[in-house]
Design a protein around this motif. Sequence first.
Motif, PDB file in Angstrom:
ATOM      1  N   SER A  64      26.365  46.763 -45.829  1.00 18.56           N
ATOM      2  CA  SER A  64      26.762  45.367 -45.666  1.00 18.56           C
ATOM      3  C   SER A  64      28.111  45.108 -46.333  1.00 18.56           C
ATOM      4  CB  SER A  64      25.700  44.447 -46.271  1.00 18.56           C
ATOM      5  OG  SER A  64      26.109  43.107 -46.228  1.00 18.56           O
ATOM      6  N   GLN A  65      28.286  45.664 -47.525  1.00 11.59           N
ATOM      7  CA  GLN A  65      29.536  45.481 -48.267  1.00 11.59           C
ATOM      8  C   GLN A  65      30.704  46.139 -47.538  1.00 11.59           C
ATOM      9  OE1 GLN A  65      30.495  48.484 -50.336  1.00 11.59           O
ATOM     10  NE2 GLN A  65      32.452  47.608 -50.957  1.00 11.59           N
ATOM     11  N   VAL A  66      30.493  47.328 -46.969  1.00  8.32           N
ATOM     12  CA  VAL A  66      31.559  48.004 -46.222  1.00  8.32           C
ATOM     13  C   VAL A  66      31.911  47.211 -44.971  1.00  8.32           C
ATOM     14  CG1 VAL A  66      32.114  50.036 -44.835  1.00  8.32           C
ATOM     15  CG2 VAL A  66      31.112  50.314 -47.097  1.00  8.32           C
ATOM     16  N   ASP A  67      30.909  46.678 -44.301  1.00 11.53           N
ATOM     17  CA  ASP A  67      31.166  45.864 -43.112  1.00 11.53           C
ATOM     18  C   ASP A  67      32.057  44.671 -43.456  1.00 11.53           C
ATOM     19  OD1 ASP A  67      30.411  45.127 -40.226  1.00 11.53           O
ATOM     20  OD2 ASP A  67      29.858  43.313 -41.326  1.00 11.53           O
ATOM     21  N   THR A  68      31.805  44.052 -44.594  1.00 10.12           N
ATOM     22  CA  THR A  68      32.636  42.927 -45.037  1.00 10.12           C
ATOM     23  C   THR A  68      34.076  43.379 -45.287  1.00 10.12           C
ATOM     24  OG1 THR A  68      30.744  41.802 -46.047  1.00 10.12           O
ATOM     25  CG2 THR A  68      32.935  41.171 -46.816  1.00 10.12           C
ATOM     26  N   GLN A  69      34.240  44.535 -45.944  1.00  7.97           N
ATOM     27  CA  GLN A  69      35.588  45.065 -46.195  1.00  7.97           C
ATOM     28  C   GLN A  69      36.344  45.312 -44.894  1.00  7.97           C
ATOM     29  OE1 GLN A  69      36.182  48.266 -49.180  1.00  7.97           O
ATOM     30  NE2 GLN A  69      34.006  48.052 -49.603  1.00  7.97           N
TER      31      GLN A  69
END
Length: 321
Positions: free
Chosen positions: A65-70
Motif C-alpha cells: 500500500s505504501q509503495v502504491d502511494t509513492q
Amino acid sequence: ALLLFAHNEMSLKRVVSLLPSATEILALIGGSKMLVGRSHECDYPANLGHLPVVTASKLSFTTSSQVDTQVREAMASGDELYTLDGALLKELKPDIILTQNICSVCSIDTSSVARIVNKLSPPPLIVELNPGNLQDVLDDIIKVGKAVGLEEEAKKVEQGLQQRISDAVNRAASANLAREQANLPRPNVAFLEWADPVYVGGHWTPQLIEMAGGLHPLNPPKSRTEGGDDGGGKSFAVSSAAVTASDPDIVILSPCGLDLEATEKEAWLLYEQDAPSDWFANLRAVREGRVVCVDGNQMFNRPGPRLVAALEWLVALLHHD
C-alpha cells in the motif's frame, strides 16, 4: 591459439543490461563475459554480482500500500522512479544497452535511458525488449542473440525452451482430459500481482495459466482475433468484490519485485484484515488452504527464460503433480 584467444576477447561486445530478464537471456546464451554493467535489480545468475551497478530505485518498501502511494505521487508530479548513473555509464563505454519500455514502474524505461545515452560518443545501440506474451519472450532471446553476435547460440536455447513448453502443454492437456472424463472443471486461478490495491496478473501470466490447463477469469488472455496478442495486457487493479465473485480454486500471490519473505508478509496482512475488509480470509481457496506465495522475481514477474520453469511449475500445481 593464444593470438586467436586474444582476438576473441577483444571482439566481444561491451553490454550494459538495465533489465533483469535481459541479463538472464544474455547469460543463458553464453554472453556473460560481455556484461560490463547491470541494473540494481539484476540478481540472476548470482555470479554476476561483481558487476558495476548503474541504476537505483527511489522507492522504499514497507508495504504494498505504501509503495502504491509513492508511485502514484511520483507519477502525479512527473518524477521518475529510477536513476541512471550517466558518469558511470560513460566510463563503462558500452556498445549495447539492453532495456525495456513495457513498464516504467518495474524498471527504468527507454525514454529515460535515451536522454543520457544520446550524450555519449559514440552512442551505444539500445536494444529494447517489450514482450506481451510467452512467444515474444522467446523471440527476444533471438533478438538479443542477434544484437551481440550469438544468434546461433540463441536459436539453440530457444529451441530447447520450445520443447519444454510443448511437453508442459501436453501434460496439461492430458490432465484436463482426465478432468473432463470425471466431469471436473478446469482449475480457476486468481493470480494477484500486487496486494494493496489488488492487481491481477497481466501480460504473459494469464497465458501461462491457460497453457497449464487453468482458467484466469479475472483477466483472461486475449487472442489476436479479439484484438489482443495472446497475453493479458497490462496488469490492472480489481476490487475485492471482483476477486470474491470469481470464487477461485487457487490463489497465487506473486507481487512484482518482492521476494518470498516480503510476499508472505503481504499475504498475512491481507489475511488478518478485520471485517468488513476480511474478504481475503473469506475466500473459499483461502479457507481450504489453497494459497500459494511465490517469489515473483524468480518465477513470473520477469519476462525471461525462467517463465518456462514457471509454466512447468503451474502444470504441477494445478494438476496435483
